[in-house]
Design a protein around this motif. Sequence first.
Motif, PDB file in Angstrom:
ATOM      1  N   ALA A   1       0.818  -1.222   0.000  1.00 15.49           N
ATOM      2  CA  ALA A   1       0.000   0.000   0.000  1.00 15.49           C
ATOM      3  C   ALA A   1       0.848   1.268   0.000  1.00 15.49           C
ATOM      4  CB  ALA A   1      -0.928  -0.009   1.212  1.00 15.49           C
ATOM      5  N   LEU A   2       1.971   1.257   0.715  1.00 17.00           N
ATOM      6  CA  LEU A   2       2.881   2.407   0.735  1.00 17.00           C
ATOM      7  C   LEU A   2       4.295   1.940   0.395  1.00 17.00           C
ATOM      8  CD1 LEU A   2       1.632   4.324   3.922  1.00 17.00           C
ATOM      9  CD2 LEU A   2       1.173   4.897   1.528  1.00 17.00           C
ATOM     10  N   PHE A   3       4.432   1.225  -0.663  1.00 24.05           N
ATOM     11  CA  PHE A   3       5.714   0.663  -1.088  1.00 24.05           C
ATOM     12  C   PHE A   3       6.740   1.768  -1.337  1.00 24.05           C
ATOM     13  CE2 PHE A   3       8.370  -1.016  -4.678  1.00 24.05           C
ATOM     14  CZ  PHE A   3       9.077  -1.940  -3.922  1.00 24.05           C
ATOM     15  N   GLN A   4       7.914   1.606  -0.747  1.00 24.33           N
ATOM     16  CA  GLN A   4       9.037   2.539  -0.899  1.00 24.33           C
ATOM     17  C   GLN A   4       8.685   3.951  -0.420  1.00 24.33           C
ATOM     18  OE1 GLN A   4      10.375   2.185  -4.993  1.00 24.33           O
ATOM     19  NE2 GLN A   4      11.729   0.476  -4.450  1.00 24.33           N
ATOM     20  N   ALA A   5       7.793   4.038   0.541  1.00 22.20           N
ATOM     21  CA  ALA A   5       7.437   5.346   1.094  1.00 22.20           C
ATOM     22  C   ALA A   5       8.630   5.957   1.832  1.00 22.20           C
ATOM     23  CB  ALA A   5       6.255   5.201   2.042  1.00 22.20           C
ATOM     24  N   LYS A   6       8.726   7.278   1.795  1.00 23.36           N
ATOM     25  CA  LYS A   6       9.814   7.989   2.467  1.00 23.36           C
ATOM     26  C   LYS A   6       9.271   9.234   3.171  1.00 23.36           C
ATOM     27  CE  LYS A   6      13.458   6.645  -0.798  1.00 23.36           C
ATOM     28  NZ  LYS A   6      14.514   7.142  -1.731  1.00 23.36           N
ATOM     29  N   ASP A   7       9.876   9.538   4.315  1.00 26.56           N
ATOM     30  CA  ASP A   7       9.610  10.799   5.007  1.00 26.56           C
ATOM     31  C   ASP A   7       8.119  10.990   5.289  1.00 26.56           C
ATOM     32  OD1 ASP A   7      12.341  11.298   4.715  1.00 26.56           O
ATOM     33  OD2 ASP A   7      12.021  12.310   2.790  1.00 26.56           O
TER      34      ASP A   7
ATOM     35  N   ASP B   1      -2.708   6.894  13.675  1.00 28.12           N
ATOM     36  CA  ASP B   1      -4.075   6.366  13.803  1.00 28.12           C
ATOM     37  C   ASP B   1      -4.572   5.727  12.512  1.00 28.12           C
ATOM     38  OD1 ASP B   1      -4.093   7.349  16.413  1.00 28.12           O
ATOM     39  OD2 ASP B   1      -4.889   9.287  15.767  1.00 28.12           O
ATOM     40  N   THR B   2      -3.713   4.962  11.880  1.00 31.34           N
ATOM     41  CA  THR B   2      -4.006   4.362  10.575  1.00 31.34           C
ATOM     42  C   THR B   2      -3.969   2.843  10.672  1.00 31.34           C
ATOM     43  OG1 THR B   2      -3.271   6.268   9.281  1.00 31.34           O
ATOM     44  CG2 THR B   2      -3.072   4.114   8.220  1.00 31.34           C
ATOM     45  N   VAL B   3      -4.852   2.187   9.932  1.00 32.17           N
ATOM     46  CA  VAL B   3      -4.951   0.729   9.916  1.00 32.17           C
ATOM     47  C   VAL B   3      -4.416   0.200   8.590  1.00 32.17           C
ATOM     48  CG1 VAL B   3      -6.506  -1.246  10.047  1.00 32.17           C
ATOM     49  CG2 VAL B   3      -6.951   0.793  11.439  1.00 32.17           C
ATOM     50  N   PHE B   4      -3.473  -0.757   8.687  1.00 31.05           N
ATOM     51  CA  PHE B   4      -2.967  -1.464   7.503  1.00 31.05           C
ATOM     52  C   PHE B   4      -3.543  -2.873   7.541  1.00 31.05           C
ATOM     53  CE2 PHE B   4       0.152   1.766   8.516  1.00 31.05           C
ATOM     54  CZ  PHE B   4       0.530   2.281   7.283  1.00 31.05           C
ATOM     55  N   THR B   5      -4.301  -3.255   6.521  1.00 35.74           N
ATOM     56  CA  THR B   5      -4.940  -4.565   6.552  1.00 35.74           C
ATOM     57  C   THR B   5      -5.129  -5.118   5.141  1.00 35.74           C
ATOM     58  OG1 THR B   5      -6.806  -5.800   7.510  1.00 35.74           O
ATOM     59  CG2 THR B   5      -7.316  -3.679   6.482  1.00 35.74           C
ATOM     60  N   ASP B   6      -5.397  -6.422   5.080  1.00 35.87           N
ATOM     61  CA  ASP B   6      -5.791  -7.081   3.832  1.00 35.87           C
ATOM     62  C   ASP B   6      -4.842  -6.754   2.686  1.00 35.87           C
ATOM     63  OD1 ASP B   6      -7.287  -8.742   2.263  1.00 35.87           O
ATOM     64  OD2 ASP B   6      -8.745  -7.200   1.691  1.00 35.87           O
ATOM     65  N   GLY B   7      -3.542  -6.934   2.959  1.00 36.19           N
ATOM     66  CA  GLY B   7      -2.560  -6.712   1.912  1.00 36.19           C
ATOM     67  C   GLY B   7      -1.157  -6.836   2.473  1.00 36.19           C
ATOM     68  N   GLU B   8      -0.319  -7.630   1.823  1.00 34.56           N
ATOM     69  CA  GLU B   8       1.024  -7.884   2.320  1.00 34.56           C
ATOM     70  C   GLU B   8       1.956  -6.688   2.060  1.00 34.56           C
ATOM     71  OE1 GLU B   8       2.432 -11.454   0.509  1.00 34.56           O
ATOM     72  OE2 GLU B   8       0.862 -12.715   1.385  1.00 34.56           O
ATOM     73  N   SER B   9       2.987  -6.619   2.885  1.00 29.34           N
ATOM     74  CA  SER B   9       4.133  -5.717   2.666  1.00 29.34           C
ATOM     75  C   SER B   9       3.744  -4.256   2.469  1.00 29.34           C
ATOM     76  CB  SER B   9       4.942  -6.200   1.455  1.00 29.34           C
ATOM     77  OG  SER B   9       5.298  -7.557   1.587  1.00 29.34           O
ATOM     78  N   PRO B  10       2.924  -3.688   3.363  1.00 25.98           N
ATOM     79  CA  PRO B  10       2.448  -2.317   3.125  1.00 25.98           C
ATOM     80  C   PRO B  10       3.550  -1.262   3.138  1.00 25.98           C
ATOM     81  CG  PRO B  10       1.875  -3.030   5.332  1.00 25.98           C
ATOM     82  CD  PRO B  10       2.361  -4.240   4.608  1.00 25.98           C
ATOM     83  N   LEU B  11       4.613  -1.483   3.904  1.00 24.48           N
ATOM     84  CA  LEU B  11       5.686  -0.487   4.000  1.00 24.48           C
ATOM     85  C   LEU B  11       7.035  -1.087   3.607  1.00 24.48           C
ATOM     86  CD1 LEU B  11       4.580   1.322   7.263  1.00 24.48           C
ATOM     87  CD2 LEU B  11       4.894   2.417   5.036  1.00 24.48           C
ATOM     88  N   LYS B  12       7.032  -1.991   2.692  1.00 25.23           N
ATOM     89  CA  LYS B  12       8.269  -2.608   2.228  1.00 25.23           C
ATOM     90  C   LYS B  12       9.189  -1.551   1.602  1.00 25.23           C
ATOM     91  CE  LYS B  12       9.982  -6.480  -0.549  1.00 25.23           C
ATOM     92  NZ  LYS B  12       9.607  -7.583  -1.484  1.00 25.23           N
ATOM     93  N   GLU B  13      10.476  -1.626   1.939  1.00 27.02           N
ATOM     94  CA  GLU B  13      11.512  -0.720   1.424  1.00 27.02           C
ATOM     95  C   GLU B  13      11.241   0.746   1.764  1.00 27.02           C
ATOM     96  OE1 GLU B  13      12.629  -1.441  -2.631  1.00 27.02           O
ATOM     97  OE2 GLU B  13      12.372  -3.606  -2.442  1.00 27.02           O
ATOM     98  N   SER B  14      10.614   0.978   2.907  1.00 27.89           N
ATOM     99  CA  SER B  14      10.328   2.351   3.328  1.00 27.89           C
ATOM    100  C   SER B  14      11.507   2.932   4.102  1.00 27.89           C
ATOM    101  CB  SER B  14       9.067   2.386   4.185  1.00 27.89           C
ATOM    102  OG  SER B  14       9.221   1.539   5.328  1.00 27.89           O
ATOM    103  N   GLN B  15      11.555   4.262   4.200  1.00 35.29           N
ATOM    104  CA  GLN B  15      12.627   4.967   4.913  1.00 35.29           C
ATOM    105  C   GLN B  15      12.072   6.199   5.620  1.00 35.29           C
ATOM    106  OE1 GLN B  15      16.282   5.791   2.766  1.00 35.29           O
ATOM    107  NE2 GLN B  15      15.811   4.232   1.231  1.00 35.29           N
TER     108      GLN B  15
END
Length: 283
Positions: free
Chosen positions: A17-23, A28-42
Amino acid sequence: MDQWNAIHQQYLTGERALFQAKDLAISDTVFTDGESPLKESQNITLIGCLFQWKYPLWYSKNIELEDCAIFEMGRAGIWYTDDISIRNTIIEAPKNFRRCHGVRLEQVNLPNAAETLWNCQDVVMKDVTAKGDYFAMNCQDMQIDGFTLVGNYSFDGAKNVEIHHAKLLSKDAFWNSDNIMVYDSFISGEYLGWNAKNLTLVNCTIESLQGFCYIDNLVMKNCKLINTTLAFEYSTVDADISSHIDSVLNPTSGTIRAESIGELILQKDKIDPTQTTIICKGE
């Protein structure tokens, strides 16, 4: 942090959902029903967030979590991630933290910690509770203060670990470890410390069947051994025990000081009894 983008009170689904997100400052956020939401984030801060699906933080860097929850389905959640700080958080998922560097855990509860903290380096833990087998296998450079563990086979193969104020109910703890120092702690578990090198315990209370065997350089200072039998077999030992020891079996060499020893077994066909000095202070 003002220059960072903010995400607040969102419900995020779908893989990466937020792949490779930065900064990002996420709250108060829910991550659900999907793998690797913040993979490769910084450079991500997460406050009051919920992770309800697998692999939330893989290959990430510079991550902070506070007042978050990783649910059971967030299993294998944090792997190959560097510089992560987690505070006031429940991690229900097993198999968390693999091959991570720079892990900081404070007031973290791990009720299903099976196979957690494997092959990690530079770990600081304060006021952490965990339940699960094979905790901290092959970890290096750990500083721990205020730790409660219920789980067998902990710290197998660990190196350079310092522990203060712990309560460990753990069979086979510290097997194959090197340079472990434990202070002001309670440990209960069979076969404690087998095949370890440079194991030091100070002001500790230990209960163990056949504990402290096959150890190279065991040091104990002002420790109590309660219901501890057949201790020190084939170990080189410098032990100052402030209690009675139920039985001692075939230490290789060194000095054992105790109030008294119930049964001392020295088999000349297996060890040289003259290499060990036994001092019973209560006699």
